[in-house]
Design a protein around this motif. Structure first.
Motif, PDB file in Angstrom:
ATOM      1  N   VAL A  40     -12.931 -26.555  16.672  1.00 26.76           N
ATOM      2  CA  VAL A  40     -12.693 -26.627  18.116  1.00 26.76           C
ATOM      3  C   VAL A  40     -13.951 -27.085  18.843  1.00 26.76           C
ATOM      4  N   ALA A  41     -15.090 -26.491  18.484  1.00 23.71           N
ATOM      5  CA  ALA A  41     -16.347 -26.801  19.172  1.00 23.71           C
ATOM      6  C   ALA A  41     -16.796 -28.233  18.927  1.00 23.71           C
ATOM      7  N   ALA A  42     -16.361 -28.843  17.824  1.00 26.19           N
ATOM      8  CA  ALA A  42     -16.704 -30.239  17.568  1.00 26.19           C
ATOM      9  C   ALA A  42     -16.027 -31.164  18.580  1.00 26.19           C
ATOM     10  N   LEU A  43     -14.903 -30.727  19.130  1.00 33.33           N
ATOM     11  CA  LEU A  43     -14.170 -31.528  20.117  1.00 33.33           C
ATOM     12  C   LEU A  43     -14.500 -31.118  21.543  1.00 33.33           C
ATOM     13  N   SER A  44     -14.599 -29.819  21.758  1.00 36.57           N
ATOM     14  CA  SER A  44     -14.958 -29.283  23.081  1.00 36.57           C
ATOM     15  C   SER A  44     -16.158 -28.358  22.888  1.00 36.57           C
ATOM     16  N   PRO A  45     -17.367 -28.872  23.066  1.00 36.95           N
ATOM     17  CA  PRO A  45     -18.571 -28.101  22.745  1.00 36.95           C
ATOM     18  C   PRO A  45     -18.717 -26.838  23.588  1.00 36.95           C
ATOM     19  N   PHE A  46     -19.438 -25.873  23.031  1.00 35.63           N
ATOM     20  CA  PHE A  46     -19.803 -24.692  23.793  1.00 35.63           C
ATOM     21  C   PHE A  46     -20.685 -25.098  24.959  1.00 35.63           C
ATOM     22  N   ARG A  47     -20.516 -24.396  26.072  1.00 37.44           N
ATOM     23  CA  ARG A  47     -21.344 -24.613  27.252  1.00 37.44           C
ATOM     24  C   ARG A  47     -21.462 -23.303  28.030  1.00 37.44           C
TER      25      ARG A  47
END
Length: 216
Positions: A40-47
């Motif tokens: 998931v984080a590869a597509l929508s990174p943590f912020r």
């Protein structure tokens, strides 16, 4: 440190009317969950989101599912699009959905149909202040919250911010479910203490499943 309960079976711990902790419920599927978090984080990174008041949250976040929780100048909201990538949030992984359904059913909410999963990453010192989850359209649906990695102290209060707090240690694989009379209870996470977990390193991850849209 030796874990005296490493081989213990999951057990239920009452928390409040409509709320309980499913201890070690997610332990067996934790490696798969962590793999999926990476996808998931590869597509929508943590912020680290900024609140409408201008405060930068200490917890890093991302989302998956049809809707994702986010913030902008107007307040807190659910959106089908990631404001960072301008694309749809990644779909909810099958392992997420299966665990959520099993946990909700075990807690007495078999009809729960989550359309949003907020993924929080806590570094050392990160916290989540007392708050209510009240941005959802249908507050009859419960919240399912999964803890992975380092332990954290979970605060669970009442309908008012100044109600007495329970402080409970949540460990790797624990799942908290609350709804019904306790659906709008204040809750939060105290600052994460330093440590190391073999699966998550120096972090704690949390999956929070919600039904954001009204399905009626």
């Amino acid at each position: 440190m030796l874990d005296l309960f490493a081989d213990a079976e999951p057990w239920h711990e009452p928390l409040a009317p409509g709320a309980l902790i499913l201890r070690r419920f997610a332990l067996a599927c934790a490696p798969e969950l962590m793999h999926d978090i990476g996808q998931v984080a590869a597509l929508s990174p943590f912020r680290q989101m900024v609140t409408p008041g201008g405060y930068t949250m200490s917890v890093a976040m991302t989302n998956c599912g049809a809707l994702g929780w986010t913030t902008d100048a107007r307040g807190y909201l659910y959106s089908p699009l990631d404001p960072l990538t301008h694309a749809h949030w990644p779909p909810m992984p099958q392992a997420f959905a299966q665990l959520c359904q099993a946990a909700a059913t075990a807690a007495g909410y078999p009809d729960f149909q989550p359309d949003a999963c907020l993924i929080n990453r806590y570094g050392i010192g990160a916290k989540l202040s007392l708050h209510q989850d009240k941005d959802e359209a249908d507050l009859r649906a419960p919240i399912v919250s999964v803890s992975l990695g380092l332990p954290a102290v979970f605060q669970f209060g009442g309908l008012h911010r100044n109600d007495p707090l329970q402080r409970l240690l949540l460990e790797h694989g624990d799942v908290v479910v609350w709804g019904g009379p306790s659906r709008l209870f204040y809750h939060g996470i105290q600052p994460l203490k330093a440590g190391h977990h073999p699966l998550t390193g120096d972090c704690r991850y949390n999956l929070t499943f919600r039904q954001a849209a009204n399905n009626e």
